[in-house]
Structures are given as structure tokens and as C-alpha cells.
Motif scaffolding. Structure first.
Motif, short mmCIF file in Angstrom:
data_model
loop_
_atom_site.label_atom_id
_atom_site.label_comp_id
_atom_site.label_asym_id
_atom_site.label_seq_id
_atom_site.Cartn_x
_atom_site.Cartn_y
_atom_site.Cartn_z
N ASN A 185 0.83 -1.20 0.00
CA ASN A 185 0.00 0.00 0.00
C ASN A 185 0.86 1.25 0.00
O ASN A 185 0.55 2.24 -0.69
CB ASN A 185 -0.92 0.02 1.22
N ARG A 186 1.94 1.23 0.77
CA ARG A 186 2.84 2.39 0.78
C ARG A 186 3.44 2.62 -0.60
O ARG A 186 3.52 3.77 -1.06
CB ARG A 186 3.96 2.15 1.80
N ALA A 187 3.85 1.54 -1.24
CA ALA A 187 4.44 1.68 -2.58
C ALA A 187 3.41 2.18 -3.58
O ALA A 187 3.72 3.02 -4.44
CB ALA A 187 5.01 0.33 -3.04
N MET A 188 2.18 1.71 -3.46
CA MET A 188 1.13 2.15 -4.38
C MET A 188 0.88 3.66 -4.24
O MET A 188 0.83 4.38 -5.23
CB MET A 188 -0.17 1.40 -4.13
N TYR A 189 0.74 4.14 -3.01
CA TYR A 189 0.51 5.57 -2.81
C TYR A 189 1.72 6.40 -3.22
O TYR A 189 1.57 7.49 -3.77
CB TYR A 189 0.12 5.85 -1.36
N ALA A 190 2.91 5.88 -2.97
CA ALA A 190 4.12 6.61 -3.39
C ALA A 190 4.18 6.72 -4.91
O ALA A 190 4.52 7.77 -5.45
CB ALA A 190 5.36 5.92 -2.84
N LEU A 191 3.83 5.64 -5.61
CA LEU A 191 3.82 5.68 -7.07
C LEU A 191 2.75 6.64 -7.60
O LEU A 191 2.96 7.32 -8.61
CB LEU A 191 3.60 4.28 -7.64
N LEU A 192 1.62 6.70 -6.92
CA LEU A 192 0.59 7.67 -7.33
C LEU A 192 1.08 9.10 -7.16
O LEU A 192 0.85 9.96 -8.02
CB LEU A 192 -0.68 7.46 -6.50
N VAL A 216 4.57 4.83 -16.58
CA VAL A 216 5.09 3.63 -15.92
C VAL A 216 4.68 3.62 -14.45
O VAL A 216 4.23 2.59 -13.92
CB VAL A 216 6.63 3.55 -16.07
N SER A 217 4.80 4.76 -13.77
CA SER A 217 4.46 4.79 -12.35
C SER A 217 2.97 4.58 -12.12
O SER A 217 2.58 3.87 -11.19
CB SER A 217 4.93 6.10 -11.71
N ILE A 218 2.11 5.14 -12.97
CA ILE A 218 0.68 4.91 -12.80
C ILE A 218 0.34 3.47 -13.16
O ILE A 218 -0.54 2.86 -12.55
CB ILE A 218 -0.17 5.92 -13.60
N GLY A 219 1.05 2.88 -14.11
CA GLY A 219 0.83 1.48 -14.45
C GLY A 219 1.19 0.55 -13.30
O GLY A 219 0.44 -0.38 -12.98
N PHE A 220 2.34 0.81 -12.67
CA PHE A 220 2.72 0.00 -11.51
C PHE A 220 1.77 0.20 -10.34
O PHE A 220 1.47 -0.74 -9.60
CB PHE A 220 4.16 0.31 -11.07
N ALA A 221 1.27 1.42 -10.17
CA ALA A 221 0.32 1.69 -9.08
C ALA A 221 -0.98 0.92 -9.31
O ALA A 221 -1.54 0.34 -8.36
CB ALA A 221 0.05 3.18 -8.96
N VAL A 222 -1.46 0.89 -10.54
CA VAL A 222 -2.68 0.13 -10.84
C VAL A 222 -2.43 -1.36 -10.66
O VAL A 222 -3.28 -2.08 -10.11
CB VAL A 222 -3.16 0.45 -12.28
N ALA A 223 -1.28 -1.84 -11.08
CA ALA A 223 -0.95 -3.26 -10.90
C ALA A 223 -0.88 -3.61 -9.41
O ALA A 223 -1.41 -4.65 -8.98
CB ALA A 223 0.38 -3.59 -11.58
N LEU A 224 -0.26 -2.74 -8.62
CA LEU A 224 -0.22 -2.99 -7.18
C LEU A 224 -1.61 -2.95 -6.57
O LEU A 224 -1.93 -3.74 -5.67
CB LEU A 224 0.68 -1.96 -6.48
N PHE A 225 -2.47 -2.06 -7.03
CA PHE A 225 -3.84 -2.01 -6.54
C PHE A 225 -4.57 -3.32 -6.82
O PHE A 225 -5.27 -3.84 -5.95
CB PHE A 225 -4.58 -0.84 -7.19
#
Length: 109
Positions: free
Chosen positions: A54-61, A90-99
Motif C-alpha cells: 500500500n505504501r508503494a502504491m501511494y508513493a507511485l501515485l 510507468v508509475s501509474i501502471g505499476f500503481a494500478v498493478a499494485l492495486f
């Protein structure tokens, strides 16, 4: 005779003058700033309740929103513009993947 023909043609079909290209105006982007501040506040206030994903997802957002703001408001060179654009995607793609992974673990795992 040619001068008369040109004058007559201009009166019948006047040439449209193209206005000079205006410089692109930059908006205020209050909504983008608000979403960035809100996401940062959620990350800061929920830090001890979130796991690492979750921390990584919010940081990527936050990174993606920051890069979007930078692309719109800073004078970047062409290569910097391309880099900021691709890094934002790329960062929004990784955030969606993490979500999606977080949702899978929470509801199915």
C-alpha cells in the motif's frame, strides 16, 4: 489586365489571414494540486496502518501526479518531456498493478 483580375479575385475570394500562433497558456491545476496533497496526506496519516504494498502504491501515485504537474508547468526540453511522460505512465501502471494485487490478496487470498 492581370492587376484587375487579381483585385477582382481578392474581392470575390479574400484570402484568410492566419492569426499568429499564441503561446499555450498554463492553467492553475488546482484539482491536480489538491489530489496530490490529498494522496500525500493519506499516505502520511495511514503510514503505520499500511503494509509495504500500500505504501508503494501511494508513493507511485504521488510520483505520477508530480510528474504530470511538472510536465504541464515547467519548461522541459524535448527529451525531458518524453522522459517525464513515460515515467508518469510507468508509475501509474505499476500503481494500478499494485492495486489489483492488493485487491486480490485482500478478497481472494
Amino acid at each position: 489586365m492581370a492587376k484587375q483580375y487579381k483585385k477582382l479575385r481578392q474581392k470575390i475570394h479574400p484570402q484568410k489571414k492566419t492569426p499568429p500562433a499564441q503561446e499555450k497558456t498554463i492553467g492553475k491545476d488546482y484539482f491536480l494540486i489538491g489530489i496530490t496533497i490529498f494522496t500525500t496526506a493519506v499516505l502520511a496519516l495511514g503510514w503505520e496502518h499500511f503494509d509495504n504494498m500500500n505504501r508503494a502504491m501511494y508513493a507511485l501515485l504521488i510520483v505520477s501526479l508530480g510528474l504530470t504537474y511538472a510536465r504541464r508547468h515547467f519548461q522541459l526540453s524535448e527529451t525531458q518531456q518524453v522522459f517525464a511522460d513515460r515515467a508518469g505512465f510507468v508509475s501509474i501502471g505499476f500503481a494500478v498493478a499494485l492495486f489489483l494485487v492488493i485487491c486480490y490478496y485482500q478478497f481472494f487470498g
